[in-house]
Motif scaffolding. Sequence first.
Motif, PDB file in Angstrom:
ATOM      1  N   PRO A  21       1.822  -7.254  -2.478  1.00 48.02           N
ATOM      2  CA  PRO A  21       2.382  -5.957  -2.235  1.00 48.02           C
ATOM      3  C   PRO A  21       1.781  -4.693  -2.368  1.00 48.02           C
ATOM      4  CG  PRO A  21       3.647  -7.405  -3.545  1.00 48.02           C
ATOM      5  CD  PRO A  21       2.131  -8.259  -3.232  1.00 48.02           C
ATOM      6  N   GLU A  40       1.542  -1.805   0.412  1.00 48.14           N
ATOM      7  CA  GLU A  40       1.744  -0.769   0.195  1.00 48.14           C
ATOM      8  C   GLU A  40       0.753   0.444   0.335  1.00 48.14           C
ATOM      9  OE1 GLU A  40       3.865   2.011  -3.369  1.00 48.14           O
ATOM     10  OE2 GLU A  40       3.497  -0.131  -3.669  1.00 48.14           O
ATOM     11  N   ARG A  41      -0.497  -0.050  -0.015  1.00 52.29           N
ATOM     12  CA  ARG A  41      -1.666   0.990   0.251  1.00 52.29           C
ATOM     13  C   ARG A  41      -1.789   1.239   1.595  1.00 52.29           C
ATOM     14  NH1 ARG A  41      -6.464   3.288  -1.269  1.00 52.29           N
ATOM     15  NH2 ARG A  41      -8.090   3.186  -0.216  1.00 52.29           N
ATOM     16  N   GLN A  68       0.368   0.932   4.106  1.00 50.69           N
ATOM     17  CA  GLN A  68       1.404   2.166   4.708  1.00 50.69           C
ATOM     18  C   GLN A  68       1.232   3.402   4.474  1.00 50.69           C
ATOM     19  OE1 GLN A  68       5.651   0.514   3.884  1.00 50.69           O
ATOM     20  NE2 GLN A  68       4.392  -1.234   2.838  1.00 50.69           N
TER      21      GLN A  68
END
Length: 249
Positions: free
Chosen positions: A13, A17-18, A20
């Motif tokens: 995750p 997230e990074r 994104q």
Amino acid sequence: MTELTLLIADDEPLAAERLQLLIERIDGVKLVGVAEDGDEAVSKAADHHPDVLLLDIAMPGLDGIEVARALSKQERPPAVVFVTAFDQFAVAAFEVAAVDYLMKPVEPGRLAEAIARARALLTQRDRTAADKTGVEDDSPYLDEFWASDLSGLVRIASRDIDRVSAERDYMRLHVGNRSWLIHHSMTKLEEGLDPALFVRLHRSAIVRRDFIAGFSRNSSGRWVARLQDETEQPVGRLYSEKVREIAAR
């Protein structure tokens, strides 16, 4: 600038997230989904048809290499950029025609470079497809190959290939002083190359006709082709008639 759609496939995750956050800084791209494992990546790619897939390699279920192979069967497969913490998969990644191979943690500049590379590939692929649309007498033979190297993907025009040599399950395309490996069988490659330009001289060798400088016999009486780069290519017993054909005798 045409907007590119992106799909992320990563089971971590924080890593997803990074990516994104980094994508938000790049103009002309739109995130269409995030998959947490290989099977979900294949499913979401089928639903969203992304232009680019940012793909981890070590994931539950299908790994990244298997996902890339599965998606390569699509009519318009996404350009694949591998994003991984492991460097030992680089060779396998380029064998499935990856556009780029990024190491975690991903640097913003490297991600932007990889997406630019993917855009260039997709643009060239679409242009080639458009050029062929509506051409009634299009040649049945292959006019180009795409091969992988550490800089990304390389387009090789068939007419530029000097010779082809077999290396187990791969074929090596020789162009001047450089060469590239592609995953292909010799028989399929022979069928795909224009016989007016190429001739098979051995079970493991195809040569461009105008790259042959001459023929001679070795001490066993077998034909040997002398090539323009001053190397020699033995002529297989089953292909001896090719010498007479070329020499028009």
